[in-house]
Scaffold this motif. Structure first.
Motif, short mmCIF file in Angstrom:
data_model
loop_
_atom_site.label_atom_id
_atom_site.label_comp_id
_atom_site.label_asym_id
_atom_site.label_seq_id
_atom_site.Cartn_x
_atom_site.Cartn_y
_atom_site.Cartn_z
N LYS A 167 1.07 2.04 -6.50
CA LYS A 167 0.68 1.34 -7.74
C LYS A 167 2.07 0.50 -8.11
O LYS A 167 2.91 0.94 -8.18
N GLN A 170 -4.67 -2.32 -2.91
CA GLN A 170 -4.81 -0.77 -2.72
C GLN A 170 -6.39 -0.44 -2.53
O GLN A 170 -6.48 0.90 -1.97
N GLN A 225 1.02 -1.32 -0.06
CA GLN A 225 0.10 -0.17 -0.09
C GLN A 225 0.67 1.17 0.03
O GLN A 225 0.59 2.12 -0.62
#
Length: 211
Positions: free
Chosen positions: A74, A92, A70
Motif C-alpha cells: 500500500k 496492486q 507491488q
C-alpha cells in the motif's frame, strides 16, 4: 514521489536477436551511441528508432516500476493527481496491473517520442512545442536540459548480443546515470533493446525520487 519515478523513467529511451556470421563486419557498438546522440540532437525520431527499440525499453522499465510498487504494498497516494493515484492503486490488483502497464507503455512512449521530435530532449525545444499524450501533465517538470550519451567502458559479448556500459548526462540537473545498454544485431549495426543493470538503475531513481 511516484510521479517523479515515472518522469525519471523517461531517460530510459535514451537514454530482434538474429544469427549473424561475424561480429567483425558489424558497426562497432560504441559508434551506435554517436548515431543515437545525433538523432536526439537533430530531433530525428526515425533515425533514433533505428538504433533504439523504444517500446522494448519502456516495457522493461514499466515492468520494473510496477514490480516495485507491488513489492512496496500500500502506497500513500495523497497529493497525487487523480489519474496517477488510480494507476498506483490499481497495480496492486493482478487483474488490473497488465492494463496499467499497457497504458503506461503506450502513453509514456507517446511522450518520449514527442520529446525527441520536439527537441525537448536535445535541450532546445522547437517553437510552440508541447508534450503529447494523456500522461504529459504528469511529466511537467522533466528536465529539458540536453541529454548526452557517453561510453564508459568497452562493450562485451553476451550470447550473440553485446552490453555497452554508458552514461546519460543530464545537463538540466547536472547528474550522470549509469546504464548498461543491451544491444542486439540489427542489419549491419546494433539496436538497444534493454537495460542490463535495470535493478541498480531503479534503486538509484527511487532514492532520487525520495529526495
Amino acid at each position: 514521489m511516484i510521479s517523479r519515478c515515472l518522469r525519471l523513467f523517461l531517460f530510459l529511451p535514451l537514454l530482434l536477436l538474429t544469427a549473424v556470421p561475424s561480429f567483425a563486419a558489424r558497426q562497432a557498438p560504441e559508434a551506435v551511441l554517436t548515431e543515437i546522440q545525433r538523432a536526439v540532437d537533430a530531433g530525428d525520431l526515425p533515425a533514433f528508432e533505428r538504433y533504439v527499440d523504444v517500446d522494448a525499453l519502456l516495457d522493461q522499465s514499466a515492468s520494473a516500476l510496477i514490480a516495485g510498487l507491488q513489492k512496496a504494498g500500500k502506497v500513500d497516494t495523497s497529493g497525487l493527481p487523480p489519474m496517477l493515484s488510480l494507476m498506483v492503486a490499481s497495480v496492486q490488483d493482478p487483474s488490473m496491473a497488465k492494463q496499467i502497464k499497457s497504458l503506461l507503455v503506450q502513453e509514456t512512449g507517446t511522450f518520449a517520442r514527442s520529446g525527441i521530435e520536439s527537441g525537448f530532449f536535445a535541450g532546445k525545444p522547437k517553437a510552440d512545442a508541447k508534450p503529447k499524450g494523456l500522461l504529459a501533465p504528469l511529466f511537467g517538470d522533466v528536465s529539458t536540459g540536453r541529454k548526452e550519451l557517453r561510453a564508459r567502458g568497452a562493450s562485451r559479448k553476451v550470447n550473440g548480443s553485446v552490453v555497452l556500459p554508458a552514461t546519460i548526462h543530464d545537463f538540466g540537473n547536472g547528474r550522470d546515470y549509469k546504464v548498461d545498454l543491451g544491444m542486439v544485431p540489427s542489419g549491419q549495426s546494433w539496436k538497444v533493446n534493454r537495460i542490463a543493470n535495470m535493478d541498480k538503475l531503479v534503486s538509484r531513481l527511487q532514492k532520487e525520487a525520495a529526495e
